[in-house]
Design an enzyme around this catalytic site. Structure first.
Site, PDB file in Angstrom:
ATOM      1  CD  GLU A 166      -3.046  -1.076   2.214  1.00 22.36           C
ATOM      2  OE1 GLU A 166      -3.068  -0.097   2.975  1.00 22.36           O
ATOM      3  OE2 GLU A 166      -3.898  -1.976   2.245  1.00 22.36           O
ATOM      4  CD  GLU A 359      -3.486  -5.939   3.861  1.00 23.17           C
ATOM      5  OE1 GLU A 359      -4.315  -5.101   4.299  1.00 23.17           O
ATOM      6  OE2 GLU A 359      -2.265  -5.788   3.929  1.00 23.17           O
TER       7      GLU A 359
END
Ligand code: FCB
Length: 453
Positions: A166, A359
């Site tokens: 991320e 995720e």
């Protein structure tokens, strides 16, 4: 509803990250990271929580692998703490740090669980932050050196590598809103950080490929950005936030160039000194699969005088309120259709791109173990809904290779400390006792059936 089956070979797993679970932050020569520094700042993290002890995974990794085994996981995505490997971010390698991951990886392999390693899940060595962190080009170069060290050591057993987790959070929460370490509030640095994180990805991808890595990837938290209405102002707001959340990463990674509107936006805050000729070609490394971390869509509307969101530089005059509906304990609106939309958008915009959900999960306030059980029905509903949404995208043509639940166990949820529980396994932080929640049993069945009943 009749059963939904996922494609043969679909990978089922769970994910964690070093600082969130390991603890033992001063053990075996680990150096300080920006999260040690940040969590020591008063009020930076809820209740002053830190990762010092976390889930004691550093000590209990063998039991945790046994737990994964009992769930039937095919794969486990963990992250390697750079400050364990190079305590000051460059130079000498700390062999005791390598030894920990060596033991973990062996344990996983012995249990028949594929290790998937993330090289950077936000715990930057503090020594590198002292020299500018991701706002400095040097960090990308040091990152590639570190990547080469771990890939040489573990490449024989780890097939699947994720460079950066991320980059949006690392850049914009770390350097623009300051909600995450290093807690800086300077959009100019955030845009430089975006570039250096991408450059670090490209250089590290080259290094791990050279060391024989099987699969190279990056995990992005792309989101579906939704307009409040289809009036022009709202659509323009969506375009800008889509750029900042998605295109500013996807385009350089997959096409080697920033979108023009994002260069223009960045220039409102900083000259583009950090983009050097040739960088685009370094960033655009072949990706074997793209990792997507998905939790919720983003809603945007134009509203005069709205302050905007500090994590989205240039969003003054925009409001980010989600429409009413169910939310998780994070306040994140539950909307699985955002996942279908996102997977289909990637499929359309980047043809032939294989994707893995690296995720997905939800925090709910299930802190109590009653009679040895945690009945987390909300989490089961969340996961079930998102798996159905993922399946819908596969049926419509998306090349989705696997699904990793966030998270294997409750852990240190960054600025929220231990007050948000994402695990399918409950952790009692006073005793470190692990208790699989109802969602863990549910997930075990999903895995064994390769789908939903
Ligand atoms: C993601 C992070 C992960 C975890 C989840 C809830 O943004 O990658 O570490 O905190 O959110």
């Amino acid at each position: 509803m009749s059963g939904l089956r996922f494609p043969d070979g679909f990978v089922w797993g769970a994910a964690t990250a070093s600082y969130q679970i390991e603890g033992s932050t001063e053990q075996d020569g680990r150096g300080p990271s920006i999260w040690d520094t940040f969590s020591a700042v008063p009020d930076a993290v809820t209740d002053g929580h830190t990762g010092e002890v976390a889930c004691e995974h550093y000590l209990r990794y063998a039991d945790d692998v046994a737990l994964m085994s009992s769930l039937g996981l095919d794969a486990y995505r963990f992250s390697i703490a750079w400050p364990r490997i190079q305590p000051s971010g460059s130079g000498p390698v700390n062999s005791r740090g390598l030894d920990f991951y060596d033991r973990l990886i062996d344990e996983l392999c012995a249990a028949g669980i594929s290790p998937m390693a993330t090289l950077y899940h936000w715990d930057l060595p503090q020594a590198l932050q002292n020299r500018g962190g991701w706002a400095a080009r040097e960090t990308a170069e040091r990152f590639a050196e570190y990547a080469a060290v771990v890939a040489a050591k573990f490449g024989d057993r780890v097939r699947s590598w994720f460079t950066i987790n991320e980059p949006w959070c690392a850049a914009f929460l770390g350097y623009a809103s300051g909600d995450h370490a290093p807690g800086i509030t300077a959009p100019a640095q955030a845009f430089a950080a975006v570039h250096h994180l991408l450059l670090g990805h490209g250089l590290a991808a080259q290094a791990i490929r050279a060391a024989g890595a099987g699969e190279v990837s990056i995990a992005l938290n792309c989101t579906s950005v939704r307009p409040a209405t289809d009036n022009d102002e709202d659509l323009a707001a969506v375009e800008q936030i889509d750029g900042l959340s998605n295109r500013i990463f996807l385009e350089p990674l997959l096409r080697g160039e920033y979108p023009d509107d994002m260069l223009t936006l960045a220039e409102r805050f900083t000259p583009l000194w950090y983009v050097k000729s040739g960088d685009g070609a370094i960033i655009k490394q072949p990706l074997d699969v793209l990792g997507i971390n998905y939790y919720t869509p983003t809603w945007v509307r134009a509203r005069r005088n709205a302050p905007g969101s500090p994590a989205h530089p240039g969003s003054e005059g925009m409001d980010f309120t989600a429409p009413n509906g169910p939310v998780t304990e994070m306040g994140w609106r539950v909307d699985p259709t955002g996942l279908t939309d996102l997977l289909l958008r990637l499929h359309k915009d980047y043809e032939g791109l294989p994707v893995m959900i690296t995720e997905n999960g939800a925090a709910y306030a299930d802190s109590a173990v009653v009679d040895g059980q945690v009945q987390d029905v909300d989490r089961i509903a969340y996961l079930d809904g998102h798996l159905r949404a993922a399946h819908a995208a596969i049926s419509a043509g998306a090349d989705l290779r696997g699904y990793l639940a966030w998270s294997l166990m409750d852990n240190f949820e960054w600025a929220f400390g231990y007050t948000r529980r994402f695990g399918i396994v409950h952790v009692d932080y006073a005793t470190q006792r692990r208790t699989p929640k109802a969602s863990a049993d549910w997930y075990r069945k999903v895995i064994s059936q390769n789908g939903l009943a």
